[in-house]
Design a protein around this motif. Structure first.
Motif, PDB file in Angstrom:
ATOM      1  N   ALA A 320      35.308  15.726 -21.312  1.00  0.00           N
ATOM      2  CA  ALA A 320      35.133  16.295 -19.975  1.00  0.00           C
ATOM      3  C   ALA A 320      34.184  17.491 -20.014  1.00  0.00           C
ATOM      4  O   ALA A 320      33.301  17.628 -19.150  1.00  0.00           O
ATOM      5  CB  ALA A 320      36.488  16.701 -19.398  1.00  0.00           C
ATOM      6  N   ASP A 323      30.615  16.204 -20.795  1.00  0.00           N
ATOM      7  CA  ASP A 323      30.001  15.464 -19.687  1.00  0.00           C
ATOM      8  C   ASP A 323      29.820  16.308 -18.429  1.00  0.00           C
ATOM      9  O   ASP A 323      29.262  15.825 -17.438  1.00  0.00           O
ATOM     10  CB  ASP A 323      30.847  14.233 -19.337  1.00  0.00           C
ATOM     11  N   ARG A 325      32.272  17.493 -16.419  1.00  0.00           N
ATOM     12  CA  ARG A 325      33.267  17.219 -15.379  1.00  0.00           C
ATOM     13  C   ARG A 325      34.193  18.427 -15.266  1.00  0.00           C
ATOM     14  O   ARG A 325      35.200  18.530 -15.958  1.00  0.00           O
ATOM     15  CB  ARG A 325      34.031  15.939 -15.707  1.00  0.00           C
ATOM     16  N   THR A 326      33.846  19.320 -14.370  1.00  0.00           N
ATOM     17  CA  THR A 326      34.522  20.621 -14.312  1.00  0.00           C
ATOM     18  C   THR A 326      35.981  20.503 -13.890  1.00  0.00           C
ATOM     19  O   THR A 326      36.855  21.154 -14.476  1.00  0.00           O
ATOM     20  CB  THR A 326      33.771  21.547 -13.343  1.00  0.00           C
ATOM     21  N   ASP A 327      36.266  19.721 -12.844  1.00  0.00           N
ATOM     22  CA  ASP A 327      37.649  19.601 -12.379  1.00  0.00           C
ATOM     23  C   ASP A 327      38.540  18.974 -13.446  1.00  0.00           C
ATOM     24  O   ASP A 327      39.678  19.408 -13.660  1.00  0.00           O
ATOM     25  CB  ASP A 327      37.707  18.756 -11.099  1.00  0.00           C
ATOM     26  N   ARG A 328      38.033  17.942 -14.108  1.00  0.00           N
ATOM     27  CA  ARG A 328      38.803  17.272 -15.147  1.00  0.00           C
ATOM     28  C   ARG A 328      39.069  18.224 -16.312  1.00  0.00           C
ATOM     29  O   ARG A 328      40.190  18.278 -16.840  1.00  0.00           O
ATOM     30  CB  ARG A 328      38.038  16.040 -15.634  1.00  0.00           C
ATOM     31  N   THR A 357      28.764  24.169 -15.557  1.00  0.00           N
ATOM     32  CA  THR A 357      27.570  23.859 -14.768  1.00  0.00           C
ATOM     33  C   THR A 357      26.347  24.550 -15.339  1.00  0.00           C
ATOM     34  O   THR A 357      25.254  23.975 -15.376  1.00  0.00           O
ATOM     35  CB  THR A 357      27.777  24.290 -13.304  1.00  0.00           C
TER      36      THR A 357
END
Length: 554
Positions: A320, A323, A325-328, A357
């Protein structure tokens, strides 16, 4: 726990307290960054980290090792400070060879000259807990012998007891102590030091990890010589080679260094995802390029063991973060971590998103996987989440691998290697989970379910046929609802009566009569007084009734 008044303890109290005050108030704690905006802070952290390493060296061998262990606390210190503490190695003055001779002879139960055909008096490395000598067995086999420093265990126990007392004091009297958990951390450091002082555990780690990585032909782990190893003496294969940082670019080019970096990183993913045990301190000083072009992993005293559930959580978290994927990533960190008092979830999610990000636009190598994981770990601590040690150890290991990979191949992309290898290793993990015992257990469960299913279905059908099927749904307390409605109806009725009395009294005020109260028509005034008393009585009843309801136990 009280503080001792012994002179030795008082001297240590002074030194440790000065250290905690000096660096607890600096930007070294909870300071991490990615990108150009944080370059100055990273530089400051590096300078402070070098200064901390120097101060720990002055405190003696125990605190040199404490510094090395702190270099694995990626949740507390920024990346450059971790690197500075990782360099606390091989810089300790060796102890005399006479002591080496005595310790080896006592531990092995035989004279040194009988056990070895050759034993070099000058050590090839000297560290805080022991030193390493090159030797040869009676059959001519080249070995390296690690010998523990004399009386180091007693000194470690004494120093750690003092550190534990100071940490307990800070936990009870300072906000930083309570937030970081200094006493808990001191206990973890003590346990880790005591494990490293038992060379039999390191020998087991070498055997286990060596067997796990046997499939990687270009990775080698020296193996212990069981009959020549005890709790204070560890005899192992001698590996010919050079530290990664000392190898010339020409030799690296001839060794196909990019393929070496790829295999090394894949081997670490194999340890984390499949084996559940990984070498937790692969800094460049513990990684050799052997004379035959392989990578050797040394010093396996510090390892991390993972449960199957933790393996999957760390893999998902790593993917996560990699990749973007901040929320994950935030969800997984919260699931694995412990929320402390004052935790701010919105701030945590916002800062995790900012860190990840910001790394998306970074050039290859500017925000590698290890540094990115450490930045997320710092964010968690700063916003009130205590992450598990396994995650911070993995982040530190990846940070070291980033540095080793950059040394081997400057253009090696760790994150791309992670994505490339993670799927294959996850499939292998799933295949390993399909074992005969697991299949047999599933068959037994299916058999029990199939045996009980007909009887359960018959009971359900019989209940339906006899109209005995009942569905019980518990929603609310029906009696309490009716009681409440009745109270509301009573209050509404009384309110209407009082309103009618007030309206009637107002109308009677226009009727002239000889019966007067205070100069007003007496009958109207009586209605007004009755309405006022009734209103006061109803207000008092409402206040008392509602107050009693709020205090009613649940």
């Amino acid at each position: 726990m009280g503080l001792s008044l012994k002179p030795d303890h008082l001297r240590r109290y002074r030194d440790i307290t000065a250290l905690l005050v000096k660096y607890g108030r600096s930007d070294l704690i909870f300071n991490a960054g990615l990108g150009a905006d944080d370059a100055a802070r990273e530089s400051d952290a590096s300078d402070i980290g070098d200064e901390l390493a120097s101060d720990l060296e002055h405190l003696g061998p125990t605190f040199v090792k404490v510094g090395q262990l702190l270099s694995t606390r990626a949740d507390l210190l920024p990346a450059d400070a971790l690197r500075a503490l990782s360099r606390l190695q091989d810089d300790v003055a060796p102890f005399p060879f006479e002591e080496v001779d005595r310790i080896v002879s006592d531990e092995l139960g035989v004279r040194l000259s009988k056990a070895f055909s050759r034993f070099d008096a000058a050590p090839i490395a000297a560290a805080s807990l022991g030193q390493v000598h090159r030797a040869a067995l009676r059959d001519g086999r080249e070995v390296a012998v690690k010998v523990q420093r004399p009386n180091v265990r007693g000194q470690v126990l004494q120093d750690m007891a003092t550190l534990d007392e100071v940490a307990d004091f800070f936990d009870h009297h300072t906000e930083t102590g309570r937030r970081v958990g200094l006493k808990r951390m001191a206990g973890e450091l003590r346990d880790s030091l005591l494990r490293e002082l038992d060379y039999r555990l390191e020998a087991q780690n070498m055997t286990t990890i060596g067997a796990n990585l046997a499939r990687f032909s270009r990775i080698v782990v020296p193996q212990p010589i069981a009959n020549y190893s005890t709790a204070r003496v560890l005899t192992m294969d001698y590996i010919r080679g050079q530290k990664i940082t000392a190898v010339s670019p020409l030799i690296l080019a001839e060794s196909h260094s990019r393929e070496l970096a790829e295999e090394l990183f894949k081997a670490y993913l194999h340890q984390v995802i499949l084996d559940g045990i990984f070498h937790a301190d692969p800094h460049p000083g513990n990684v050799l390029l052997t004379d035959d072009g392989r990578i050797a992993l040394l010093d396996l005293g510090m390892v991390s063991r993972l449960s199957p559930d933790r393996q999957e959580e760390l893999l998902h978290f790593l993917l996560a973060v990699s990749d973007g994927r901040t929320d994950r990533a935030a969800d997984l960190a919260l699931a694995m971590g412990e929320r402390l008092e004052g935790f701010d979830e919105r701030a945590f999610r916002r800062r995790v998103a900012e860190v990840i990000t910001r790394s998306r636009d970074a050039k290859i190598g500017d925000a590698p996987a290890g540094r990115l994981m450490l930045a997320v770990a710092h964010t968690a601590v700063a916003t009130g989440v205590r992450l598990p040690n396994e995650l911070t150890l993995l982040g530190k290991a990846l940070l070291n691998l980033d540095e080793v990979g950059e040394t081997l191949a400057p253009d090696f992309d760790v994150q791309e290697s992670l994505r490339r290898n993670a799927n294959d290793l996850m499939m292998e993990r799933m295949r390993r989970s399909v074992t005969p015992s697991a299949a047999f257990s599933s068959l037994l469960e299916a058999k029990n379910f199939a045996e009980r299913l007909p009887g359960r279905i018959n009971r359900i059908l019989d209940s339906l046929a006899n109209q005995e099927m009942k569905v019980r749904v518990e929603l609310i307390d029906e009696g309490a609802v009716l009681e409440g409605l009745q109270k509301v109806a009573n209050r509404i009725t009384l309110g209407l009566i009082l309103a009618a009395m007030i309206i009637g009294a107002a109308m009677l005020m226009r009727v002239e009569t000889s019966f007067r109260i205070l100069g007003y028509p007496g009958l109207a005034m009586l209605f007004f007084l009755l309405a006022a008393c009734g209103g006061a009585w109803m207000a008092l009843g409402i206040i008392r009734g509602d107050h009693t309801h709020t205090r009613r136990p649940t």
